[in-house]
Design an enzyme around this catalytic site. Structure first.
Site, PDB file in Angstrom:
ATOM      1  CG  ASP A  41      -1.828   1.176   1.294  1.00 20.78           C
ATOM      2  OD1 ASP A  41      -2.981   1.000   0.865  1.00 20.78           O
ATOM      3  OD2 ASP A  41      -1.422   2.275   1.735  1.00 20.78           O
TER       4      ASP A  41
ATOM      5  CE  LYS B 286      -3.809   4.736   0.662  1.00 22.05           C
ATOM      6  NZ  LYS B 286      -2.399   4.522   0.982  1.00 22.05           N
TER       7      LYS B 286
END
Ligand code: A2P
Length: 297
Positions: free
Chosen positions: A49, A79
């Site tokens: 992540d 993101k």
């Protein structure tokens, strides 16, 4: 004995995600993210992540490449940062270029906050995070750059705005939020489960300095079960059906954090009740977030 966890969860769009992923927030010293990701993949992690805002996408991408593991066998999340809401595809393309990938497994709106890069204000007159989600939905539908679409740091009212919008039909697969025994967010978790959205737990050890590892209940359980305190927290997170993202740049800890044990009902409840004793609070204390972080959902 705690053993490496290979659990996967299936999203509402059919894709699967390994339950435990390596967190890379604050792995910002030069070389730290590269070494952490390489060490993680070599030791069995298949889920990494990152985020544009972490400033480490290039290192993450290089480590994935150098690991020798097939790209398709590694689940990669990045993101969209707040200042890029009006140019999501451009920002995504930049992330992909830094990662050296042609798609991400999961793309998240990092915050339900659209920050005007020119004024620094966290709002526009003509744009909200709902518009941002619509532009992400378009990229998701019309390109192959995003396998799954999700959000992060959304409260129930903000999720409702997205789920109730007539132009939105792609339900986010996850909401990545701060989640741990002293910020367990049961109401939000129930709402997510009711809507087929997974919760992804960031800062599962309590963030910087991992304060939760020192709680009496966690230390006692770890002694009783002969595992490390981090194994108790990661096991609890997976057992409550959340995806969990322990962060570390230390190889021995990275290896350890992938290992879980099955907690008995009684032991699980001991962890569940921790917030009753210590109170409910975020441990991520980031001054810049003050302008937009919501109250407990
Ligand atoms: P480091 O990265 O220097 O190894 P969280 O996942 O809640 O954000 O917590 C991250 C913090 O916890 C970091 O300070 C990290 O340090 C530390 N940490 C991660 N895993 C362990 C572990 N197994 N034991 C002790 N500290 C850990």
């Amino acid at each position: 004995m705690a053993t490496p966890n290979t659990t996967t969860f299936k999203f509402n769009d059919g894709h699967e995600i390994p339950a435990i992923g390596l967190g890379t927030w604050r792995a910002s010293e030069e070389g730290a993210a590269y070494n952490a990701v390489l060490s993680a993949i070599k030791n069995g992690y298949r889920h990494i992540d990152t985020a544009a805002a972490y400033g480490n996408e290039e290192e993450v991408g290089k480590a994935i490449k150098d690991s020798g593991i097939d790209r398709k066998d590694i689940f990669v999340t990045t993101k969209l940062w707040n200042t890029r809401h009006k140019e999501a595809e451009k920002a995504l393309d930049e992330s992909l270029a830094k990662l050296g990938l042609d798609y991400v497994d999961l793309y998240l709106m990092h915050w339900p906050v659209s920050t005007n890069p020119e004024t620094g204000e966290h709002s526009y007159k003509d744009w909200t995070y709902v518009d941002t989600y619509k532009s992400l939905q378009k990229i998701y539908k019309e390109t192959n750059k995003i396998k799954s679409l999700g959000v992060s740091n959304f409260t129930i009212p903000k999720l409702e705005k997205i789920l109730n919008d007539p132009e939105i039909d792609v339900v986010p697969v996850v909401n990545q939020i701060e989640l741990h025994p002293i910020f367990p967010q049961p109401r939000l978790l129930k709402y997510l489960a009711d809507n087929n959205i997974y919760a992804q737990a960031y800062s599962p050890l309590g963030s910087e300095g991992s304060p939760l590892l020192a709680l009496d209940e966690i230390v006692e359980l770890s002694k009783k079960l002969e595992v490390q305190p981090a194994n108790i927290l990661v096991s609890w997170a997976v057992q409550r059906g959340t995806i969990v993202l322990p962060k570390s740049v230390t190889p021995s800890r990275i290896i350890n954090n992938l290992k879980t044990i099955e907690l008995s009902k009684e032991d699980f409840e001991i962890v569940d009740k921790i917030s009753e004793k210590y109170g409910v609070k975020r441990t991520c204390d980031v001054p810049e977030w003050k302008a937009f972080v919501d109250d407990i959902a």
